[in-house]
Write an enzyme that holds these catalytic residues in place. Sequence first.
Site, PDB file in Angstrom:
ATOM      1  N   ASN A 131       0.828  -1.206   0.000  1.00  0.00           N
ATOM      2  CA  ASN A 131       0.000   0.000   0.000  1.00  0.00           C
ATOM      3  C   ASN A 131       0.865   1.259   0.000  1.00  0.00           C
ATOM      4  O   ASN A 131       1.859   1.326   0.728  1.00  0.00           O
ATOM      5  CB  ASN A 131      -0.894   0.013   1.245  1.00  0.00           C
ATOM      6  CG  ASN A 131      -1.825  -1.184   1.316  1.00  0.00           C
ATOM      7  OD1 ASN A 131      -2.296  -1.660   0.288  1.00  0.00           O
ATOM      8  ND2 ASN A 131      -2.085  -1.676   2.518  1.00  0.00           N
ATOM      9  N   HIS A 174      -4.797   2.920   1.846  1.00  0.00           N
ATOM     10  CA  HIS A 174      -4.800   2.066   3.038  1.00  0.00           C
ATOM     11  C   HIS A 174      -3.442   1.915   3.700  1.00  0.00           C
ATOM     12  O   HIS A 174      -3.211   0.997   4.486  1.00  0.00           O
ATOM     13  CB  HIS A 174      -5.385   0.678   2.709  1.00  0.00           C
ATOM     14  CG  HIS A 174      -6.131   0.052   3.836  1.00  0.00           C
ATOM     15  ND1 HIS A 174      -5.500  -0.604   4.865  1.00  0.00           N
ATOM     16  CD2 HIS A 174      -7.442  -0.012   4.125  1.00  0.00           C
ATOM     17  CE1 HIS A 174      -6.391  -1.058   5.721  1.00  0.00           C
ATOM     18  NE2 HIS A 174      -7.589  -0.691   5.296  1.00  0.00           N
ATOM     19  N   HIS A 215       6.531  -1.307   2.871  1.00  0.00           N
ATOM     20  CA  HIS A 215       6.429  -2.700   3.337  1.00  0.00           C
ATOM     21  C   HIS A 215       5.572  -3.508   2.374  1.00  0.00           C
ATOM     22  O   HIS A 215       4.606  -3.009   1.825  1.00  0.00           O
ATOM     23  CB  HIS A 215       5.875  -2.794   4.755  1.00  0.00           C
ATOM     24  CG  HIS A 215       4.599  -2.041   4.976  1.00  0.00           C
ATOM     25  ND1 HIS A 215       4.568  -0.681   5.136  1.00  0.00           N
ATOM     26  CD2 HIS A 215       3.326  -2.466   5.047  1.00  0.00           C
ATOM     27  CE1 HIS A 215       3.312  -0.275   5.316  1.00  0.00           C
ATOM     28  NE2 HIS A 215       2.534  -1.342   5.255  1.00  0.00           N
ATOM     29  N   PHE A 216       5.968  -4.750   2.198  1.00  0.00           N
ATOM     30  CA  PHE A 216       5.187  -5.723   1.443  1.00  0.00           C
ATOM     31  C   PHE A 216       4.538  -6.664   2.448  1.00  0.00           C
ATOM     32  O   PHE A 216       5.207  -7.165   3.357  1.00  0.00           O
ATOM     33  CB  PHE A 216       6.085  -6.542   0.501  1.00  0.00           C
ATOM     34  CG  PHE A 216       6.554  -5.767  -0.691  1.00  0.00           C
ATOM     35  CD1 PHE A 216       7.606  -4.863  -0.588  1.00  0.00           C
ATOM     36  CD2 PHE A 216       5.950  -5.942  -1.931  1.00  0.00           C
ATOM     37  CE1 PHE A 216       8.038  -4.140  -1.685  1.00  0.00           C
ATOM     38  CE2 PHE A 216       6.381  -5.227  -3.039  1.00  0.00           C
ATOM     39  CZ  PHE A 216       7.420  -4.319  -2.921  1.00  0.00           C
ATOM     40  N   HIS A 217       3.235  -6.880   2.299  1.00  0.00           N
ATOM     41  CA  HIS A 217       2.532  -7.889   3.092  1.00  0.00           C
ATOM     42  C   HIS A 217       2.559  -9.213   2.322  1.00  0.00           C
ATOM     43  O   HIS A 217       2.223  -9.232   1.124  1.00  0.00           O
ATOM     44  CB  HIS A 217       1.050  -7.527   3.262  1.00  0.00           C
ATOM     45  CG  HIS A 217       0.763  -6.254   3.976  1.00  0.00           C
ATOM     46  ND1 HIS A 217       0.331  -6.209   5.289  1.00  0.00           N
ATOM     47  CD2 HIS A 217       0.799  -4.961   3.569  1.00  0.00           C
ATOM     48  CE1 HIS A 217       0.108  -4.948   5.642  1.00  0.00           C
ATOM     49  NE2 HIS A 217       0.391  -4.173   4.624  1.00  0.00           N
TER      50      HIS A 217
END
Length: 138
Positions: free
Chosen positions: A86, A92, A99-101
Amino acid sequence: MSETIFSKIIRGEIPCHKVYEDDHVLAFLDIGPLSRGHTLVIPKEPAATLDALSDESAAALGRVLPRLCRAVMKATGASAYNVLQNNGALAHQAVFHVHFHIIPKPDERQGLGVGWPTRPIDHGDAAALAAQLRDALG
Ligand code: AMP
């Protein structure tokens, strides 16, 4: 570059459930998981959004992301997962450090729910837009 909770995690001032670390990248479990194994992968460079990240950090993230996905799949048994990234509050983003989820999708109920409100492409606009994008890339 602004200070965030992730800067404190990188410096070890706030604890995390660490999964992986190298010179450029840190990965740890999300404190509010959408499913078991929800992992965050972050550059150590304090860029707020992906477009602000250096090529060096981007390459380091790209090198390790597939390996981390494989580890999340192996450890959780999930064969489906989403990778989410995001940028901006409207999109969001809550923590302004890239950051990567990695979010396992073990079943319909758990993991990421995705809204995908598509509409047909306007080919006239698309041709102009693609030209604009090529121009923006230089
Ligand atoms: P985003 O909405 O993409 O900015 O996601 C930020 C994520 O960071 C959320 O999923 C939070 O649960 C997670 N998060 C915030 N603080 C921490 C923390 N101290 N340790 C682990 N994850 C965190």
